[in-house]
Design a protein around this motif. Sequence first.
Motif, PDB file in Angstrom:
ATOM      1  N   THR A   1      -7.099 -16.503 -63.997  1.00  0.00           N
ATOM      2  CA  THR A   1      -7.175 -17.938 -63.758  1.00  0.00           C
ATOM      3  C   THR A   1      -7.892 -18.136 -62.441  1.00  0.00           C
ATOM      4  O   THR A   1      -7.551 -17.495 -61.435  1.00  0.00           O
TER       5      THR A   1
ATOM      6  N   THR B   1      -6.424 -25.961 -60.648  1.00  0.00           N
ATOM      7  CA  THR B   1      -6.855 -24.931 -61.597  1.00  0.00           C
ATOM      8  C   THR B   1      -8.269 -25.251 -62.061  1.00  0.00           C
ATOM      9  O   THR B   1      -8.572 -26.394 -62.418  1.00  0.00           O
TER      10      THR B   1
ATOM     11  N   GLU C   1      -9.562 -20.730 -67.009  1.00  0.00           N
ATOM     12  CA  GLU C   1      -8.880 -19.507 -67.423  1.00  0.00           C
ATOM     13  C   GLU C   1      -9.802 -18.724 -68.342  1.00  0.00           C
ATOM     14  O   GLU C   1     -10.611 -19.311 -69.067  1.00  0.00           O
TER      15      GLU C   1
END
Length: 291
Positions: free
Chosen positions: A6, A280, A283
């Motif tokens: 990630t 984030t 991924e």
Amino acid sequence: MKVPFTKMHGLGNSYIYIDGFQYKLEEQMIPKLAQEVSNVNTGIGSDGLIIVMPSEEADVRMRIFNKDGSEAMNCGNGLRCVAKFAFEHGYVMSSDFKIEAKSGVVDATVHLDNTGKFVNSVSIDMGPPILEREQIPMTTEHGSSTDQVIAEPFEVDEEQLVATAVSMGNPHVIFYEDNIKDAPVSTLGPKVTSDPRFPEGVNVEFVEIVNSREIIFRVWERGSGITQACGTGACAAVVSSVLNGFVKKGEEVTVHLDGGDLWISWLHNHHVLMRGPAETVVEGVFFSELT
């Protein structure tokens, strides 16, 4: 070798995060993997690698590796991202929990969105700063090993600078500039970071004081170079600014970094509290050349 990852960032200070609860790396491979994933041309591109893993001392542990493969003691932006990662992956259930870094254990609080599932921002109690010269560590050119390094003459390349040194579990030296745009980050940064007066190397911060509640900050990080943000560096800069009388202890200071803002307080209990975002990015699976 396929490595699930990630990518996350705190104010543009980006790392590749490996889930050490689910995926085990052989110790000897980690420094090389950090170099591989950090390469912007042949890898993913980042300031380094962070492994999120079980801890015997806290709720979760993080290990940080710079883009050159060296292991770091601490990372403020990394701590916030680890907190977000651990909560959103279900490795912690409470919004208040502890994270172990190489420099020690800190308290984290995640601030959630209205669903209660996703983390908007994170507060980290970074603990008290280390101010004694020997413990930063910095050599005793101008004083005893127990002295604090505050507004001390510091010559490099025949330039006369004034240095304040602080450790937040990793060493920092702070220089003040009238105009941050003129800060010699790319020229003096790499020279100071490897200066022999800092036997373990040092993160180099340049700071402009805007007012008593606001500063501007740029950084050269040891092992990584210029980065968009440095959480421990921002904490060190606020502590330094209190020591130099530019800001007040106990008041929250807005720190403007290249990647965005952090809010830092050096509290009257001597702990440093940092609040800021964690994001984030993506991924995926990295195809490493390691076997």
